[in-house]
Structure formats: C-alpha cells, structure tokens
Design a protein around this motif. Sequence first.
Motif, PDB file in Angstrom:
ATOM      1  N   THR A  27      28.407 -42.721  20.174  1.00  0.00           N
ATOM      2  CA  THR A  27      27.369 -41.948  20.867  1.00  0.00           C
ATOM      3  C   THR A  27      26.598 -41.081  19.874  1.00  0.00           C
ATOM      4  O   THR A  27      25.362 -41.030  19.897  1.00  0.00           O
ATOM      5  CB  THR A  27      28.002 -41.069  21.968  1.00  0.00           C
ATOM      6  OG1 THR A  27      28.647 -41.928  22.915  1.00  0.00           O
ATOM      7  CG2 THR A  27      26.978 -40.207  22.662  1.00  0.00           C
ATOM      8  N   PHE A  28      27.318 -40.400  18.983  1.00  0.00           N
ATOM      9  CA  PHE A  28      26.688 -39.529  17.994  1.00  0.00           C
ATOM     10  C   PHE A  28      25.821 -40.348  17.034  1.00  0.00           C
ATOM     11  O   PHE A  28      24.661 -39.994  16.774  1.00  0.00           O
ATOM     12  CB  PHE A  28      27.759 -38.754  17.216  1.00  0.00           C
ATOM     13  CG  PHE A  28      27.192 -37.708  16.300  1.00  0.00           C
ATOM     14  CD1 PHE A  28      27.049 -36.403  16.732  1.00  0.00           C
ATOM     15  CD2 PHE A  28      26.793 -38.025  15.007  1.00  0.00           C
ATOM     16  CE1 PHE A  28      26.528 -35.426  15.890  1.00  0.00           C
ATOM     17  CE2 PHE A  28      26.277 -37.068  14.158  1.00  0.00           C
ATOM     18  CZ  PHE A  28      26.135 -35.756  14.603  1.00  0.00           C
ATOM     19  N   ILE A  29      26.378 -41.435  16.492  1.00  0.00           N
ATOM     20  CA  ILE A  29      25.653 -42.267  15.519  1.00  0.00           C
ATOM     21  C   ILE A  29      24.410 -42.886  16.169  1.00  0.00           C
ATOM     22  O   ILE A  29      23.336 -42.914  15.564  1.00  0.00           O
ATOM     23  CB  ILE A  29      26.573 -43.354  14.922  1.00  0.00           C
ATOM     24  CG1 ILE A  29      27.659 -42.709  14.054  1.00  0.00           C
ATOM     25  CG2 ILE A  29      25.776 -44.377  14.136  1.00  0.00           C
ATOM     26  CD1 ILE A  29      27.182 -42.048  12.773  1.00  0.00           C
ATOM     27  N   GLU A  30      24.537 -43.383  17.377  1.00  0.00           N
ATOM     28  CA  GLU A  30      23.381 -43.974  18.072  1.00  0.00           C
ATOM     29  C   GLU A  30      22.246 -42.959  18.195  1.00  0.00           C
ATOM     30  O   GLU A  30      21.072 -43.317  18.093  1.00  0.00           O
ATOM     31  CB  GLU A  30      23.778 -44.471  19.470  1.00  0.00           C
ATOM     32  CG  GLU A  30      24.603 -45.725  19.474  1.00  0.00           C
ATOM     33  CD  GLU A  30      23.821 -46.990  19.142  1.00  0.00           C
ATOM     34  OE1 GLU A  30      22.575 -46.977  19.155  1.00  0.00           O
ATOM     35  OE2 GLU A  30      24.484 -47.999  18.838  1.00  0.00           O
ATOM     36  N   ARG A  31      22.606 -41.719  18.387  1.00  0.00           N
ATOM     37  CA  ARG A  31      21.589 -40.673  18.572  1.00  0.00           C
ATOM     38  C   ARG A  31      20.998 -40.166  17.253  1.00  0.00           C
ATOM     39  O   ARG A  31      19.818 -39.825  17.201  1.00  0.00           O
ATOM     40  CB  ARG A  31      22.208 -39.508  19.338  1.00  0.00           C
ATOM     41  CG  ARG A  31      21.227 -38.404  19.615  1.00  0.00           C
ATOM     42  CD  ARG A  31      21.766 -37.387  20.566  1.00  0.00           C
ATOM     43  NE  ARG A  31      20.720 -36.401  20.823  1.00  0.00           N
ATOM     44  CZ  ARG A  31      20.959 -35.211  21.306  1.00  0.00           C
ATOM     45  NH1 ARG A  31      22.170 -34.856  21.630  1.00  0.00           N
ATOM     46  NH2 ARG A  31      19.972 -34.372  21.498  1.00  0.00           N
ATOM     47  N   HIS A  32      21.815 -40.136  16.180  1.00  0.00           N
ATOM     48  CA  HIS A  32      21.389 -39.432  14.969  1.00  0.00           C
ATOM     49  C   HIS A  32      21.231 -40.289  13.704  1.00  0.00           C
ATOM     50  O   HIS A  32      20.826 -39.752  12.671  1.00  0.00           O
ATOM     51  CB  HIS A  32      22.366 -38.285  14.676  1.00  0.00           C
ATOM     52  CG  HIS A  32      22.409 -37.256  15.749  1.00  0.00           C
ATOM     53  ND1 HIS A  32      21.368 -36.403  16.020  1.00  0.00           N
ATOM     54  CD2 HIS A  32      23.371 -36.958  16.656  1.00  0.00           C
ATOM     55  CE1 HIS A  32      21.691 -35.609  17.026  1.00  0.00           C
ATOM     56  NE2 HIS A  32      22.898 -35.930  17.433  1.00  0.00           N
ATOM     57  N   HIS A  33      21.546 -41.573  13.743  1.00  0.00           N
ATOM     58  CA  HIS A  33      21.404 -42.416  12.545  1.00  0.00           C
ATOM     59  C   HIS A  33      20.258 -43.398  12.743  1.00  0.00           C
ATOM     60  O   HIS A  33      20.150 -44.023  13.791  1.00  0.00           O
ATOM     61  CB  HIS A  33      22.710 -43.186  12.265  1.00  0.00           C
ATOM     62  CG  HIS A  33      22.763 -43.763  10.895  1.00  0.00           C
ATOM     63  ND1 HIS A  33      22.102 -44.921  10.553  1.00  0.00           N
ATOM     64  CD2 HIS A  33      23.392 -43.348   9.775  1.00  0.00           C
ATOM     65  CE1 HIS A  33      22.335 -45.190   9.278  1.00  0.00           C
ATOM     66  NE2 HIS A  33      23.108 -44.245   8.784  1.00  0.00           N
TER      67      HIS A  33
END
Length: 161
Positions: A27-33
């Motif tokens: 979830t974090f990577i999808e949003r910030h990478h």
Amino acid sequence: MSFPEHFISVFARNCNVRRMDGPEARTFIERHHRYGWSKCRYCYGLFVEKEGHDGLFHKGDLVAVSCFSNARKWEKDGISIKSYEWVRYASVEGVRVSGGMGKMLNAFIEEVRPDDVMSYAPLSEGDEGEVYLKLGFTLEEIKEFESGKSAKFRLKLTDYR
C-alpha cells in the motif's frame, strides 16, 4: 495530509525500523514509489519514534519503506554466494528521510546476513546515485534507455572475487 512546496526533513535517528508485512508495504509503495509495487521477500518500515516535524508526523507514523528480494544463489570459486536485490525504497511524498536508506539497509543486513546487495537506480540530471556510493555500493554499469539512464550498484559484504 498536505505538504508545503519544499521538502520536509525527518531524521532516521528519530525513527525505528521494523519488519512489515507485504500488504502494508505494498500500500505504501503503490502510493509513494514512481514505479509502484514489485514482488519482494523482505519489507522494512521506518516509523517515527520522536515527535516533531512541525506537527506533521506523530509517534508511530510510517515515513519510509524498503523492500528486498529473496536470495539469488550461485557458486563462485567454491564459495556459495547469496545475493539480494534492493527492490524498492520510498518515503512519504515531499519528505526526505536523512539516514533512512542506511538505517533500513543496516537492519536488513543484520537480520539476513547477505553476501551482497545490488540495486538498480534511475539516474537523472544532477543525480548519479550518490546515496548508493555513500552507503558503500560500487557502480557496476550504466544503461541508457528511451526513458533515461539507469545504474546498477552492488554492495559486497563478503570477500568473493
């Protein structure tokens, strides 16, 4: 959460590293990478421990994530080598985590004990992967693509030739 036009600095010394499960990291990577999620085995999060940062972050907030592959094994001169790829690193948009990459890399090395870690990094004007060099990686090659240049870096942790 909205951020000002300039980067906000968070210091890794004010954060804790801990293992994360895949869905939370994804979830974090999808949003910030910029490239989104990619399959990985080990995920680490950097969580704020010390309040501050102009009230934008609170204790327990996740500010960065690192993801590493499973081992790729091979034999070289009779030595068994376990190599891992640093697949993703991302911080909250608009946030620079000073020391964050190093802190999460060290947590991974301490837990997994790899023989080496490699990573690919897109290069842009004025960014030739200095952060990897500061972390002890060596530049192995640069490739040119239609979308720009990309570099391959490697950090050898055991002495194999």
